[in-house]
Design a protein around this motif. Structure first.
Motif, mmCIF file in Angstrom:
data_model
loop_
_atom_site.group_PDB
_atom_site.id
_atom_site.type_symbol
_atom_site.label_atom_id
_atom_site.label_comp_id
_atom_site.label_asym_id
_atom_site.label_seq_id
_atom_site.Cartn_x
_atom_site.Cartn_y
_atom_site.Cartn_z
ATOM 1 N N THR A 95 -3.525 -3.640 -4.902
ATOM 2 C CA THR A 95 -3.652 -2.198 -5.160
ATOM 3 C C THR A 95 -4.900 -1.866 -5.969
ATOM 4 O OG1 THR A 95 -2.183 -2.444 -7.090
ATOM 5 C CG2 THR A 95 -1.175 -1.813 -4.997
ATOM 6 N N ILE A 144 0.839 -1.207 0.000
ATOM 7 C CA ILE A 144 0.000 0.000 0.000
ATOM 8 C C ILE A 144 0.868 1.248 0.000
ATOM 9 C CG2 ILE A 144 -1.703 1.304 1.329
ATOM 10 C CD1 ILE A 144 -2.834 -1.367 2.287
ATOM 11 N N ALA A 170 1.822 1.848 -3.459
ATOM 12 C CA ALA A 170 0.692 2.375 -4.239
ATOM 13 C C ALA A 170 0.477 3.855 -3.974
ATOM 14 C CB ALA A 170 -0.576 1.588 -3.904
ATOM 15 N N TYR A 221 -6.272 1.704 -6.501
ATOM 16 C CA TYR A 221 -5.089 2.365 -7.039
ATOM 17 C C TYR A 221 -4.819 1.892 -8.460
ATOM 18 C CZ TYR A 221 -4.265 3.462 -2.126
ATOM 19 O OH TYR A 221 -4.395 3.915 -0.841
ATOM 20 N N TYR A 277 -5.452 7.728 0.438
ATOM 21 C CA TYR A 277 -4.510 8.208 -0.568
ATOM 22 C C TYR A 277 -4.525 9.729 -0.643
ATOM 23 C CZ TYR A 277 -1.917 8.099 -4.960
ATOM 24 O OH TYR A 277 -0.974 8.262 -5.935
ATOM 25 N N ALA A 301 4.633 4.036 -7.561
ATOM 26 C CA ALA A 301 3.467 3.226 -7.895
ATOM 27 C C ALA A 301 3.424 2.821 -9.362
ATOM 28 C CB ALA A 301 2.185 3.979 -7.529
#
Length: 581
Positions: free
Chosen positions: A268, A200, A203, A273, A360, A208
């Motif tokens: 993800t 994570i 991501a 993501y 995020y 990413a």
């Protein structure tokens, strides 16, 4: 075990760890165990997911013991009277302190073995790791239990866990104690604190979009409930005193080898993501990562912990690690009870609070304008050079490269190349204008006159930018005219010399390099703004210290000529003032 058979007492050392919690739940769900949960916490803290344990404590089928593995007396108190000990390592609590890790893992294993022998425990099952046979330099493809311990381990923790596993297996069949060890690979699931959180972190970060390496490396993964199930299977196999089980270690996985980056993408994408798309050679990444890590270390950055997690994931992605579990299937009767697909779905669901729609945005405020975006004016040019839309930026870059080739590299003179290019553009525009608005369902919209016009706002912005540059140049000239700012003088001289050496040596090469740098430097700086600013600050401080040392050691006539005496005296004033006080 048949219903109605007498309850047996077992101890789960590390019962509040990631695997330990799942094992305790499984044992309690089997209805023929009295479970003693032993862990390092002073008291038992329960949450909503511990309803079964809470109920079992109320009816007497479960109890809690606070145990420090370094304390032999506490171990005796928790183990005495039990017939089985499940020893689950608390890998989340270890750090870079060698002494602390050694006393917890190796000395702790010695204490557990000795306590089991003294308390006449019949069976000891240890949860180890598949990494004990992996040295980090060579892939393990379908490895089985014939593999020796690695001659060199990836990290200190794995080295110590290999020693602990060896101690447990060596204690087999001494004072009636039967032992075995399980080696799960890449454990994941709800509540896991290493692998999935690190994925994570990737991501959320600037890494990413990258796939490290070729992306074809395959790994085995093990869902946490399957590990708990395998531990119970191992105990049942030891209970029958099978010679093929006691004193042995067994690999345990989900039996579904998966490309590592496919696993990352499942996690993800499940959290909202974007999938990684750009392949980056692992050697290049290691160099970049070591540099970034060094900068954060120098700045004592709070992101250093996240970088360690990212590095651990990249290490996993750089090699193939798959294991043959036929021995576990044959001798302890293991088979996964949760599939890889279901395990990933349950894991994603448990980490839903880290989904792209919530965390995020908290992790990074993308609405905040970066320094380079401000420098470029935050308009269309900034969007193109910062690759906001990869297709559009690539199209502009490709057009500029073609124009550059046509004008400078095709062998014609600049005037002839420019004339040919204008003729070509004129032909294309005229041909496009003659096309009908619709051909076989394909629409060709007409270009309005405004497409070729420059707005007054853009003209004013351009004029303001030119005026700003001119005024800055005037300020620099004024400082040079005063003849007192040596710092500005050296900057101007250096800049002019670079322009002379760089531009006038080869104008064609300079323009080509400028095009490439325009589409790379701004983007790289925005992606690594903190790291670049950090290294710039380090170099600036070093330069200042070096200049100060050189100025202090200049001859007096030279120092007087450069006007540095006043600066040096100003630096020396505070200490003298303090002395007088």
């Amino acid at each position: 075990m048949e219903i109605g058979e007498e309850l047996r007492t077992c101890v789960v050392l590390g019962g509040r760890t990631f695997v330990g919690k799942s094992l305790v739940s499984r044992l309690l769900s089997l209805d023929h165990w009295i479970v003693r949960v032993a862990d390092s916490a002073q008291q038992l803290d329960l949450d909503d997911r511990d309803s079964l344990l809470s109920k079992s404590i109320s009816d007497g089928r479960a109890s809690y013991f606070s145990v420090d593995l370094r304390s032999y007396e506490q171990l005796i108190k928790a183990i005495d009277g039990s017939s089985v000990v499940f020893y689950v390592d608390d890998v989340d609590s270890y750090n870079d302190d060698f002494f602390l890790s050694y006393t917890l893992i190796v000395q702790g294993a010695k204490n557990v073995v000795n306590a089991c022998r003294e308390c006449k425990v019949k069976r000891l099952v240890y949860q180890s790791t598949a990494d004990v046979v992996f040295d980090g330099s060579r892939d393990v493809d379908n490895g089985d239990e014939s593999l020796p311990y690695a001659w060199k381990f990836e990290n200190m923790c794995t080295d110590l866990r290999a020693q602990a596993e060896a101690l447990v297996l060596f204690a087999n069949d001494i004072d009636g104690l039967l032992t075995c060890a399980l080696r799960p690979s890449n454990i994941f699931g709800p509540g896991e604190k290493q692998l999935v959180p690190s994925v994570i972190d990737i991501a959320k970060s600037r890494w990413a979009k990258y796939i490290i390496g070729c992306g074809e490396q395959v790994s085995d993964f093990t869902y946490v409930e399957n590990v708990a199930h395998a531990l119970v299977c191992a105990e049942e196999a030891l209970c029958s005193q099978m010679v093929t089980v006691s004193g042995k270690a067994f690999f345990v996985t989900n039996l579904e080898p998966t490309r590592f980056w496919d696993f990352v993408s499942l996690i993800t994408e499940g959290l909202g993501y974007r999938r990684s798309m750009i392949q980056l050679p692992s050697a290049m990444f290691k160099c970049i990562f070591l540099y970034v890590k060094w900068v954060h270390t120098q700045l004592n950055s709070i992101k250093l912990r996240h970088l360690k997690g990212i590095h651990s994931v990249v290490r996993l992605a750089a090699s193939t690690k798959t294991f043959n579990c036929s021995a576990a299937q044959k001798h302890i009767g293991y088979s996964p009870i949760v599939s890889m697909e279901d395990g990933v779905a349950l894991t994603v669901q448990s980490f839903s609070n880290f989904a792209a729609a919530s965390s995020y945005r908290e992790y990074r405020d993308f609405n905040e304008q970066s320094k380079v975006d401000k420098l470029l004016g935050g308009g269309k040019v900034a969007d193109i050079l910062l690759w906001r839309d990869e297709r559009k930026s690539f199209a502009y870059f490709g057009v500029l490269v073609l124009v550059y080739y046509w004008i400078f590299l095709c062998g014609n003179t600049f005037i002839s190349s420019a004339a040919q290019l204008l003729v070509f553009v004129t032909f294309i525009l005229y041909a496009y204008g003659e096309l009908p608005s619709n051909i076989s369902g394909v629409k060709f919209p007409k270009m309005s006159a405004s497409s070729f016009e420059i707005s007054e706002v853009d003209v004013k912005r351009f004029s303001a930018a030119i005026a700003h540059i001119w005024n800055r140049m005037a300020d620099v000239i004024r400082l040079l005219d005063q003849g007192q700012d040596w710092n500005t003088f050296f900057k101007v001289v250096a800049l002019l010399y670079l322009l002379k050496w760089y531009v006038f040596q080869s104008l064609t090469a300079s323009i080509g390099v400028a095009i490439v740098l325009a589409f790379t430097l701004f983007f790289v700086y925005e992606q690594y703004e903190e790291e670049i600013d950090g290294i710039a600050e380090i170099l600036l401080n070093f330069t200042r210290a070096l200049m100060g040392f050189l100025l202090k050691n200049l001859p007096v006539p030279v120092a007087s000529l450069l006007g540095t005496n006043e600066i040096l005296h100003e630096d020396d004033d505070p200490p003298h003032s303090k002395d007088h006080i």
